[in-house]
Design a protein around this motif. Structure first.
Motif, short mmCIF file in Angstrom:
data_model
loop_
_atom_site.label_atom_id
_atom_site.label_comp_id
_atom_site.label_asym_id
_atom_site.label_seq_id
_atom_site.Cartn_x
_atom_site.Cartn_y
_atom_site.Cartn_z
N ARG A 280 0.82 7.91 7.36
CA ARG A 280 1.92 7.96 8.34
C ARG A 280 2.11 9.40 8.81
NH1 ARG A 280 6.87 4.71 6.44
NH2 ARG A 280 5.37 3.09 7.02
N VAL B 127 2.41 4.75 0.96
CA VAL B 127 2.54 5.43 2.24
C VAL B 127 2.39 6.93 2.01
CG1 VAL B 127 4.05 5.94 4.19
CG2 VAL B 127 4.02 3.63 3.18
N LYS C 270 -4.86 1.67 9.41
CA LYS C 270 -4.38 2.46 8.27
C LYS C 270 -3.53 3.65 8.69
CE LYS C 270 -6.54 0.21 4.94
NZ LYS C 270 -5.81 -0.44 3.82
N GLU D 39 0.84 -1.19 0.00
CA GLU D 39 0.00 0.00 0.00
C GLU D 39 0.88 1.24 0.00
OE1 GLU D 39 -2.45 -0.43 3.43
OE2 GLU D 39 -3.94 -1.66 2.39
N GLN E 45 -1.63 3.75 3.36
CA GLN E 45 -1.25 3.89 4.75
C GLN E 45 -0.99 5.36 5.04
OE1 GLN E 45 -0.89 1.69 7.39
NE2 GLN E 45 -1.88 0.15 6.11
#
Length: 383
Positions: free
Chosen positions: A238, A204, A265, A202, A236
């Motif tokens: 972050r 980031v 997530k 996925e 995702q």
């Protein structure tokens, strides 16, 4: 390597240091590295002494001498024993955060000048200045400095309006454009290689937030845009706090707004106090959404596609150097446009990098120009 004592220069460095703000600490780290490298190239050694709110921490982090920035006797003693003062970088000469900021930083510059020391202005962002009575103090400090550099043309134009001739001002990039990765991470800098995301991984999305509006409507809009993104694409999120603990709290607020949609997530990455560790965290993202100026600068440095949320003209000014505009502001953010831009950057990161590569490489190269100029001046003193 054989550098004589006469070729060692003690330079005091004034800035917003020791407060553990990742952006400002990155500025200091970048300046220290640039002075060291340019000094070695010129055959002299720069011995920096940093004015810090936490001298013990600064000394331990960077391996340099430091004195307390709010202890007048220590500051005066340092300046007397120094070969000059470097002021910068960052947004030191502005009165948006406090009416005390300009008098402090300009006062340090004037004090050094009164003691007969050369002063150097290192890639500062000047303004806004809302109190006209501060202009003569800024003008006096700038005009008496041996070298003046600012990080954008808007700062140069402001100085010109208050009486500092443009031909005395050099416009250079922010020092952090020249900050390298930690040595142990440099070999793996191109983890993603800016190619389409491989199957199974996925993308980031790095996110740098800060509190700005008291009603938090800006963070609510960002949360809404992220919710729409999560509903459209598997990614995702972050969160990267550049100023703790405030940015951690801002991240937690937005994560809370995501509710069940953010489960599994989201994460918050705290890189500790070393700015190069945060640079590494940014390098591991596929796209970065940033409110913090230095989050955007980190992303550009690492050639990570970026989107900026503007809360201050300095955001627009930096994005402008990359021929970009903010995706939104603290007053407005179009969720659909945000999702469209993020998706395009994920799917064509290499195209973005190709379009910005030459600009970024030039900024990185020019970021050390103030260090070269200061070193050249000092070297001439001994001839």
């Amino acid at each position: 390597m054989g550098i004589e004592a006469s070729q060692v220069f003690r330079i005091a460095i004034s800035g917003y240091y020791g407060f553990r703000n990742s952006g400002d600490e990155a500025v200091l780290k970048s300046i220290l590295l640039a002075l060291d490298e340019c000094g070695q190239e010129a055959g002299i050694r720069i011995q920096p002494i940093v004015l810090s709110i936490d001298p013990e921490w600064t000394s331990g982090m960077y391996g340099v001498e430091a004195v307390h920035r709010m202890q007048p006797k220590e500051v005066i003693s340092l300046l007397r024993a120094s070969d000059g003062l470097l002021s910068g970088g960052g947004s030191l000469l502005q009165d948006a955060t406090s009416a005390k900021t300009i008098p402090y930083y300009a006062g340090i510059i004037k004090l050094a000048q009164w003691l007969g020391k050369p002063t150097f202005i290192y890639s500062q962002g000047v303004g806004p200045v809302n109190r006209g009575w501060m202009n003569p103090l800024i003008r006096s400090a700038m005009k008496a400095s041996r070298y003046v550099s600012v990080r954008d043309k808007e700062s140069a134009e402001l100085l010109d309006r208050i009486g500092v001739p443009l031909n005395r001002i050099e416009v250079v990039p922010d020092p952090v454009m020249g900050l390298p990765l930690p040595e142990q991470e440099a070999s793996g800098a191109d983890r993603h290689s800016h190619e389409p995301v491989a199957g199974g991984r996925e993308p980031v999305i790095g996110i740098s937030l800060r509190f700005w509006r008291k009603d938090r409507a800006d963070l609510d809009r960002i949360a809404g845009a992220l919710l729409e993104l999560l509903g459209t694409r598997d990614v995702q999120l972050r969160f990267l706090p550049f100023h703790t603990p405030e940015d951690v709290e801002a991240a937690a607020y937005v994560i809370g707004k995501l509710g069940a949609s953010g489960a599994g997530k989201t994460d918050i990455r705290e890189a500790g106090d070393d700015p190069q560790r945060m640079l590494h965290e940014v390098s591991q993202c596929d796209v970065l959404l940033g409110m913090r100026l230095h989050a955007l600068i980190y992303a550009a440095n690492m050639k990570v596609p970026l989107l900026g949320i503007s809360y201050d003209p300095k955001i627009d000014q930096f994005l402008g150097r990359l021929q970009l505009k903010p995706i939104g502001t603290t007053e407005s953010l179009d969720s659909a446009a945000f999702v469209s831009h993020v998706t395009a950057l994920i799917d064509n990161a290499s195209g973005w990098v190709q379009s910005k590569n030459d600009i970024i490489d030039q900024l990185k190269q020019e970021s050390r120009q103030p260090a070269r100029q200061i070193v050249n001046y000092l070297r001439e003193l001994k001839r």
